[in-house]
Design a protein around this motif. Structure first.
Motif, PDB file in Angstrom:
ATOM      1  N   VAL A   1       0.814  -1.209  -0.158  1.00 16.00           N
ATOM      2  CA  VAL A   1      -0.155  -0.114   0.026  1.00 16.00           C
ATOM      3  C   VAL A   1       0.827   1.396  -0.021  1.00 16.00           C
ATOM      4  O   VAL A   1       0.552   2.002  -0.825  1.00 16.00           O
ATOM      5  CB  VAL A   1      -1.127   0.032   1.193  1.00 16.00           C
ATOM      6  CG1 VAL A   1      -1.575   1.490   1.573  1.00 16.00           C
ATOM      7  CG2 VAL A   1      -2.139  -1.119   1.104  1.00 16.00           C
ATOM      8  N   VAL A   2       1.924   1.211   1.018  1.00 11.64           N
ATOM      9  CA  VAL A   2       2.638   2.411   0.935  1.00 11.64           C
ATOM     10  C   VAL A   2       3.605   2.806  -0.270  1.00 11.64           C
ATOM     11  O   VAL A   2       3.761   3.814  -0.909  1.00 11.64           O
ATOM     12  CB  VAL A   2       3.727   2.328   2.126  1.00 11.64           C
ATOM     13  CG1 VAL A   2       4.644   3.524   2.070  1.00 11.64           C
ATOM     14  CG2 VAL A   2       2.895   2.266   3.486  1.00 11.64           C
ATOM     15  N   ARG A   3       3.882   1.673  -0.795  1.00 11.23           N
ATOM     16  CA  ARG A   3       4.803   1.627  -2.126  1.00 11.23           C
ATOM     17  C   ARG A   3       3.933   2.205  -3.424  1.00 11.23           C
ATOM     18  O   ARG A   3       4.369   3.069  -4.132  1.00 11.23           O
ATOM     19  CB  ARG A   3       5.385   0.288  -2.486  1.00 11.23           C
ATOM     20  CG  ARG A   3       6.386   0.325  -3.719  1.00 11.23           C
ATOM     21  CD  ARG A   3       6.925  -0.912  -3.790  1.00 11.23           C
ATOM     22  NE  ARG A   3       6.026  -1.899  -4.477  1.00 11.23           N
ATOM     23  CZ  ARG A   3       5.617  -2.930  -3.657  1.00 11.23           C
ATOM     24  NH1 ARG A   3       5.909  -2.962  -2.481  1.00 11.23           N
ATOM     25  NH2 ARG A   3       4.805  -3.669  -4.177  1.00 11.23           N
ATOM     26  N   LYS A   4       2.732   1.554  -3.555  1.00  8.89           N
ATOM     27  CA  LYS A   4       1.508   2.068  -4.291  1.00  8.89           C
ATOM     28  C   LYS A   4       1.303   3.422  -4.391  1.00  8.89           C
ATOM     29  O   LYS A   4       0.991   4.263  -5.244  1.00  8.89           O
ATOM     30  CB  LYS A   4       0.484   1.216  -4.454  1.00  8.89           C
ATOM     31  CG  LYS A   4       0.736  -0.085  -5.044  1.00  8.89           C
ATOM     32  CD  LYS A   4       0.930  -0.233  -6.433  1.00  8.89           C
ATOM     33  CE  LYS A   4       0.883  -1.704  -6.955  1.00  8.89           C
ATOM     34  NZ  LYS A   4       1.065  -1.611  -8.260  1.00  8.89           N
ATOM     35  N   LEU A   5       1.231   4.065  -2.919  1.00  8.13           N
ATOM     36  CA  LEU A   5       0.727   5.343  -2.777  1.00  8.13           C
ATOM     37  C   LEU A   5       1.702   6.522  -2.616  1.00  8.13           C
ATOM     38  O   LEU A   5       1.493   7.625  -2.339  1.00  8.13           O
ATOM     39  CB  LEU A   5      -0.442   5.359  -1.695  1.00  8.13           C
ATOM     40  CG  LEU A   5      -1.602   4.316  -1.696  1.00  8.13           C
ATOM     41  CD1 LEU A   5      -2.463   4.554  -0.380  1.00  8.13           C
ATOM     42  CD2 LEU A   5      -2.154   4.601  -2.816  1.00  8.13           C
ATOM     43  N   ASP A   6       2.958   6.004  -2.590  1.00  8.78           N
ATOM     44  CA  ASP A   6       4.032   6.833  -2.545  1.00  8.78           C
ATOM     45  C   ASP A   6       4.049   8.037  -3.485  1.00  8.78           C
ATOM     46  O   ASP A   6       3.847   7.752  -4.634  1.00  8.78           O
ATOM     47  CB  ASP A   6       5.392   5.912  -2.544  1.00  8.78           C
ATOM     48  CG  ASP A   6       6.653   7.085  -2.075  1.00  8.78           C
ATOM     49  OD1 ASP A   6       6.376   7.901  -1.102  1.00  8.78           O
ATOM     50  OD2 ASP A   6       7.515   6.870  -2.840  1.00  8.78           O
ATOM     51  N   GLY A   7       4.006   9.122  -3.001  1.00 10.91           N
ATOM     52  CA  GLY A   7       4.293  10.324  -3.922  1.00 10.91           C
ATOM     53  C   GLY A   7       2.801  10.730  -4.456  1.00 10.91           C
ATOM     54  O   GLY A   7       2.777  12.052  -5.198  1.00 10.91           O
ATOM     55  N   LYS A   8       1.546   9.981  -4.102  1.00  9.29           N
ATOM     56  CA  LYS A   8       0.345  10.328  -4.686  1.00  9.29           C
ATOM     57  C   LYS A   8      -0.297  11.719  -3.645  1.00  9.29           C
ATOM     58  O   LYS A   8      -0.008  11.354  -2.358  1.00  9.29           O
ATOM     59  CB  LYS A   8      -0.407   9.167  -4.603  1.00  9.29           C
ATOM     60  CG  LYS A   8      -0.275   8.020  -5.339  1.00  9.29           C
ATOM     61  CD  LYS A   8      -0.436   8.365  -6.925  1.00  9.29           C
ATOM     62  CE  LYS A   8      -0.192   7.194  -7.730  1.00  9.29           C
ATOM     63  NZ  LYS A   8       1.200   6.469  -7.536  1.00  9.29           N
ATOM     64  N   PRO A   9      -0.855  12.662  -4.191  1.00  8.70           N
ATOM     65  CA  PRO A   9      -1.134  13.760  -3.410  1.00  8.70           C
ATOM     66  C   PRO A   9      -2.593  13.368  -2.726  1.00  8.70           C
ATOM     67  O   PRO A   9      -3.373  12.733  -3.459  1.00  8.70           O
ATOM     68  CB  PRO A   9      -1.213  15.162  -4.248  1.00  8.70           C
ATOM     69  CG  PRO A   9      -1.492  14.481  -5.821  1.00  8.70           C
ATOM     70  CD  PRO A   9      -0.726  13.182  -5.612  1.00  8.70           C
ATOM     71  N   GLY A  10      -2.735  14.077  -1.629  1.00  6.23           N
ATOM     72  CA  GLY A  10      -4.133  14.031  -0.760  1.00  6.23           C
ATOM     73  C   GLY A  10      -4.511  12.812  -0.532  1.00  6.23           C
ATOM     74  O   GLY A  10      -5.575  12.438  -0.170  1.00  6.23           O
ATOM     75  N   ILE A  11      -3.266  11.864  -0.195  1.00  9.34           N
ATOM     76  CA  ILE A  11      -3.828  10.479   0.359  1.00  9.34           C
ATOM     77  C   ILE A  11      -4.135  10.601   1.811  1.00  9.34           C
ATOM     78  O   ILE A  11      -3.167  11.071   2.685  1.00  9.34           O
ATOM     79  CB  ILE A  11      -2.521   9.334   0.243  1.00  9.34           C
ATOM     80  CG1 ILE A  11      -2.435   9.448  -1.353  1.00  9.34           C
ATOM     81  CG2 ILE A  11      -3.150   7.951   0.684  1.00  9.34           C
ATOM     82  CD1 ILE A  11      -3.741   8.814  -2.266  1.00  9.34           C
ATOM     83  N   SER A  12      -4.989   9.953   2.388  1.00 17.00           N
ATOM     84  CA  SER A  12      -5.512   9.940   3.874  1.00 17.00           C
ATOM     85  C   SER A  12      -5.307   8.372   4.275  1.00 17.00           C
ATOM     86  O   SER A  12      -6.065   7.525   3.989  1.00 17.00           O
ATOM     87  CB  SER A  12      -7.069  10.192   4.210  1.00 17.00           C
ATOM     88  OG  SER A  12      -7.318   9.939   5.258  1.00 17.00           O
ATOM     89  N   PHE A  13      -4.308   8.137   5.009  1.00 14.96           N
ATOM     90  CA  PHE A  13      -3.798   6.891   5.384  1.00 14.96           C
ATOM     91  C   PHE A  13      -4.671   6.795   6.572  1.00 14.96           C
ATOM     92  O   PHE A  13      -4.705   5.289   7.120  1.00 14.96           O
ATOM     93  CB  PHE A  13      -2.386   6.906   5.897  1.00 14.96           C
ATOM     94  CG  PHE A  13      -1.422   6.652   4.717  1.00 14.96           C
ATOM     95  CD1 PHE A  13      -1.166   5.361   4.230  1.00 14.96           C
ATOM     96  CD2 PHE A  13      -0.853   7.633   3.918  1.00 14.96           C
ATOM     97  CE1 PHE A  13      -0.366   5.042   3.496  1.00 14.96           C
ATOM     98  CE2 PHE A  13       0.035   7.350   3.154  1.00 14.96           C
ATOM     99  CZ  PHE A  13       0.322   6.053   2.695  1.00 14.96           C
ATOM    100  N   GLU A  14      -5.387   7.508   7.269  1.00 17.76           N
ATOM    101  CA  GLU A  14      -6.269   7.391   8.364  1.00 17.76           C
ATOM    102  C   GLU A  14      -7.252   6.607   7.694  1.00 17.76           C
ATOM    103  O   GLU A  14      -8.006   5.871   8.580  1.00 17.76           O
ATOM    104  CB  GLU A  14      -6.798   8.720   9.075  1.00 17.76           C
ATOM    105  CG  GLU A  14      -7.756   8.510  10.193  1.00 17.76           C
ATOM    106  CD  GLU A  14      -9.143   8.780   9.660  1.00 17.76           C
ATOM    107  OE1 GLU A  14      -9.996   8.434  10.328  1.00 17.76           O
ATOM    108  OE2 GLU A  14      -9.370   9.250   8.523  1.00 17.76           O
ATOM    109  N   VAL A  15      -7.889   6.916   6.693  1.00 17.00           N
ATOM    110  CA  VAL A  15      -8.944   6.104   6.027  1.00 17.00           C
ATOM    111  C   VAL A  15      -8.750   4.739   5.867  1.00 17.00           C
ATOM    112  O   VAL A  15      -9.510   3.815   6.137  1.00 17.00           O
ATOM    113  CB  VAL A  15      -9.535   6.636   4.883  1.00 17.00           C
ATOM    114  CG1 VAL A  15     -10.721   6.016   4.182  1.00 17.00           C
ATOM    115  CG2 VAL A  15      -9.984   8.174   5.071  1.00 17.00           C
ATOM    116  N   ILE A  16      -7.441   4.405   5.414  1.00 13.70           N
ATOM    117  CA  ILE A  16      -6.884   3.196   5.035  1.00 13.70           C
ATOM    118  C   ILE A  16      -6.771   2.300   6.484  1.00 13.70           C
ATOM    119  O   ILE A  16      -7.207   1.229   6.535  1.00 13.70           O
ATOM    120  CB  ILE A  16      -6.041   3.121   4.388  1.00 13.70           C
ATOM    121  CG1 ILE A  16      -5.935   4.091   3.147  1.00 13.70           C
ATOM    122  CG2 ILE A  16      -5.238   1.756   3.920  1.00 13.70           C
ATOM    123  CD1 ILE A  16      -4.640   4.324   2.397  1.00 13.70           C
ATOM    124  N   ALA A  17      -6.154   3.171   7.593  1.00 13.33           N
ATOM    125  CA  ALA A  17      -5.978   2.542   8.864  1.00 13.33           C
ATOM    126  C   ALA A  17      -7.219   1.973   9.301  1.00 13.33           C
ATOM    127  O   ALA A  17      -7.207   0.953   9.934  1.00 13.33           O
ATOM    128  CB  ALA A  17      -5.126   3.505   9.531  1.00 13.33           C
TER     129      ALA A  17
END
Length: 825
Positions: free
Chosen positions: A491-507
């Motif tokens: 997940v972190v690798r795929k989303l690395d550098g993507k703007p506006g990502i909310s890891f809180e929602v994923i967590a």
């Protein structure tokens, strides 16, 4: 390529077309005739539920289990929701593709994101007792009818507030329909009930009989714009009237011996009657058309037409749009039709193309616009291309033409063709797309897990794709069978550098699935502490939550964490959490000072801060009114400091002991003199005693409390001056020395207005210069005495200045003093 008008049929003076969207939809064994079917608006998903009132072919125990199956219009199974919550009395969709399921006991479930997740509420208003009979839905709400004919309306399912409408008659309801609030004058939902021979209109305030003849009516349907109502009578007549029941628009005799299975509007211009495998389309002025199918057909109405669903095919029936009619109608000589023919002649390299352009030259801009609009209404890619070619050819000839509409339509058609693909199964028309909007269309793709297409459309439309990535990651952590470390890395690798990502929602998605460790790992990549903290608290990771809040530097966030933790932890555990966190401890202390003194005491005790605890008891003692209560508080403070060897603590302990003695003395004074001494300081107590003439008691208190001599003299002086006890002050002046000096006596007495008595203290101020004593004499009004002071030090200039301050009777004496110095010279 087939003729675009091949599927057109004329109904009165208008054309209708039946567009084939998908074939081989459902398995032949599905038995659509035994299912309740509901379709989401704007070409959305289709929900199927087996009708429990009908007999079914037995196909084993597996198929005997009840379920709600959600399909795309192309027959792709999106989700199967197992159902064991009792009989279903209402199945409908909202405009944001939420599936609404209403059970017999009034329980409502709202399934969102086309998944098994749902929110639930109850209709109340007697639904559990009287049971729900049926429901009618509109894009934002629904109405449920109970067995006692009571109507319960939910205007907005996002914030459900079930409301009981006016009570209609209790006679049998033959059929019913709703007019949504957006289409009523009162802006409240209105329900049309066919009772007896007439129609009742029910809203929140009244149930009104519209006194219609020719009932009873077995079917009622309201047009999408809310302006018209269709009624079907027992003798097979169809009436179309205005929704205010003031005007009859038309009628049609079906000549059918059995009532239709369903009656729906096709847009706002035609009505559909459906039997098992036969559909009647009734247009204006009673014109009609019949369609026949190989199997049972269901109608799924939409804003601009109707989807026809059978096991074999999904078709879209609608009135031919005006722009399409202009271009393709047989024998049409409209500029747009001529322009399309010109393109065809151009491809054949015929000179007739130029002739056609010359014919419509003056109307060429309108022809281009019509071709562009007609391209948007087409489902066939070939004719889309032909119409765009015609529009492109026409605008290339024009000197001035804005291509904005052309470009916008090209973008829209590319999007529509992509989502209409059978793998996606969203057969949305151009008019539906305009109403739905690109963002909600992308949301539908996300809910179907069509992430690649959703991302490409977002990039194409220059929209943010962060919600798509977050939804993908949330599904990844929910459904992946890999270990948590691998999931987190992916997940972190795929989303690395993507703007506006909310890891809180994923967590949060990971935590909801019981993967707390994975949720904690993902939260470490969330940059906003305000998003991290609430989830960490929910996960019982209190220490991490507090540390994250402290690192953010946001005191409001720290207070939030402390408040939540204090509510759920024992006090000892809460204080242990504060250990080695001075900022958190300081915030708790500052808050507790104003709001929770008991918590503050416990905090001081836990941290072995005896002096702070004693000071808190002292401040509480000051706020007490009863002397004994004050003394008790002070005793506790002294006891708290009793074992301490710290010099400061010993000093405070002694002070608290003296405070106890003072409180007792003041209580005695209150009793003896019937005056209010309690609450005064030691100095104020002595001062008040002197003022009231109890000098001996004041002296005793000074002796008992070892009040410093200077302080005693000041208090005595001010008390006597306030009392105007000039005799006592004069007796004091006879003493040889004063610990506070005699100048203070002079100033206090002079300030009280007694110049004569003040003059007694001027000679005693031996520490002052002659000039200063001279000024003191002047303040007393004794200018001659002031001159004598200056004469002793031979200050002639001072005497000269003094002459201007002297009275007429005193000037001669001053001049004599000055003359004595001049004669000696």
């Amino acid at each position: 390529m087939s003729n675009p008008t091949a599927n057109w049929e004329k109904v009165g003076d208008r054309f209708y077309r039946k567009v084939k969207l998908y074939d081989a939809i459902f398995d032949q064994e599905l038995e659509l005739e035994n299912h309740i079917i509901a379709g989401a608006p704007y070409g959305g998903a289709v929900a199927l539920y087996r009708d429990e009132a009908k007999l079914h072919s037995y196909r084993g125990t597996q198929t005997a289990k009840s379920s709600i199956d959600v399909y795309s219009c192309s027959g792709k199974l999106i989700r199967r929701i197992n159902w064991d919550k009792g009989p279903i009395r209402g199945l409908g969709w909202s405009e944001d593709e939420r599936l609404l399921v209403v059970t017999e006991d009034g329980t409502v479930r709202s399934y969102y994101h086309l998944q098994g997740d749902f929110t639930q509420f109850s209709l109340g208003h007697g639904a559990e007792e009287h049971k729900v009979k049926a429901c009618r839905f509109w894009p934002t709400g629904f109405v449920a009818i109970l067995s006692n004919n009571h109507l319960v309306a939910v205007t907005y399912h996002g914030d459900p507030r079930p409301k009981l409408l006016a009570v209609p008659p209790e006679d049998e309801v033959h059929s019913w329909a709703v007019i949504p609030p957006a289409h009523t004058l009162s802006r409240s939902v209105e329900v049309l009930l066919a009772i007896g021979q007439t129609i009742y209109v029910v809203d929140p305030s009244e149930a009104e009989d519209r006194v219609l003849p020719n009932g009873p009516f077995t079917h009622i349907s309201v047009s999408p714009n809310g302006l018209y109502v269709t009624l079907y009578t027992e003798d097979g007549m169809v009436w179309v009237i205005t929704s205010d029941f003031q005007q009859k628009i038309g009628e049609y005799e079906s000549k059918a011996k059995t009532p239709p299975k369903d009656l729906q509007w096709c847009g706002n211009d035609a009505v559909l009657l459906v039997w098992e495998d036969e559909v009647h389309l009734i247009g204006p002025n009673g014109a009609s058309l019949r369609y026949y199918f190989d199997g049972w057909v269901h109608l799924l109405p939409d804003v601009d037409g109707v989807r026809l669903i059978t096991n074999e095919v999904c078709e879209f029936l609608q009135k031919v749009p005006d722009c399409t009619d202009d271009v393709f109608r047989l024998g049409s000589t409209s500029p747009a039709s001529v322009l399309l023919d010109a393109v065809d002649q151009l491809e054949k390299q015929s000179p007739k193309a130029d002739e056609n352009i010359r014919l419509i030259r003056s109307n060429l801009p309108d022809a281009v616009g019509t071709c562009v609009q007609a391209a948007g209404q087409e489902f066939d890619v070939h004719w889309q291309k032909q119409l765009f070619k015609a529009a492109s050819f026409g605008k290339s000839i024009l000197d001035l033409y804005s291509s904005d509409d052309f470009v916008d339509m090209c973008e829209a058609i590319r999007i529509l063709n992509a989502v209409r693909d059978y793998k996606i199964g969203l057969p949305i028309s151009y008019d539906q797309y305009r109403r739905l909007g690109s963002e909600r269309l992308i949301k539908r793709l996300i809910n179907r897990h069509e992430y690649l297409l959703a991302i490409r459309l977002s990039e194409f439309l220059r929209l943010p794709a962060n919600k798509i990535h977050v939804h993908w990651a949330s599904q990844k952590v929910r459904n992946s069978a890999a270990d948590e470390e691998t999931i987190c890395d992916t997940v972190v690798r795929k989303l690395d550098g993507k703007p506006g990502i909310s890891f809180e929602v994923i967590a949060r998605a990971a935590y909801d699935e019981g993967r707390s460790h994975l949720a904690t790992q993902l939260l470490n990549h969330e940059t906003r502490a305000g998003k991290q903290v609430p989830l960490l608290l929910a996960m019982e990771e209190d220490e991490i939550a507090l540390d994250k809040a402290l690192e953010s530097g946001d005191t409001d966030l720290v207070f939030f964490v402390l408040l939540q933790v204090k509510k759920k932890l024992p006090l000892a555990s809460f204080f242990r959490l504060l250990t080695n966190r001075p900022v958190a401890t300081a915030l708790v202390e500052s808050s507790a000072k104003d709001q929770d003194k008991e918590l503050l005491k416990d905090l001081y005790y836990q941290d072995d801060r005896r002096l702070d605890g004693a000071n808190l008891l002292f401040s509480e003692a000051l706020n007490q009114t009863a002397p004994q209560t004050k003394v008790d508080k002070l005793k506790l403070a002294v006891k708290l400091l009793g074992d301490s060897k710290d010099p400061t603590s010993l000093l405070y302990s002694r002070a608290y002991g003296e405070a106890q003695a003072l409180i007792r003395v003041q209580a005695s004074l209150d009793h003896d003199f019937d005056a209010h001494y309690s609450g005064l300081s030691l100095n104020e107590t002595i001062l008040r005693l002197i003022k009231t003439g109890y000098g001996k008691r004041a002296a005793k208190i000074q002796s008992d409390f070892k009040v410093p001599e200077k302080t005693w003299w000041w208090l005595r002086l001010r008390g006597l001056v306030a009392k105007r006890d000039w005799g006592e002050i004069e007796e004091v002046s006879k003493q040889r020395r004063s610990p506070i000096g005699w100048e203070s006596f002079f100033n206090e007495v002079l300030g009280a207005g007694n110049q004569k008595l003040a003059g007694l203290f001027v000679p005693k101020c031996t520490g002052l210069s002659a000039q200063e004593r001279s000024e003191m004499w002047v303040k007393c009004g004794m200018v001659v005495k002031a001159g004598e002071e200056l004469a002793r030090v031979k200050d002639v200039s001072g005497l000269e200045d003094l002459k201007g301050k002297a009275k007429a009777s005193e000037v001669a004496e001053i001049e004599r003093m000055i003359g004595g110095f001049r004669s000696k010279r």
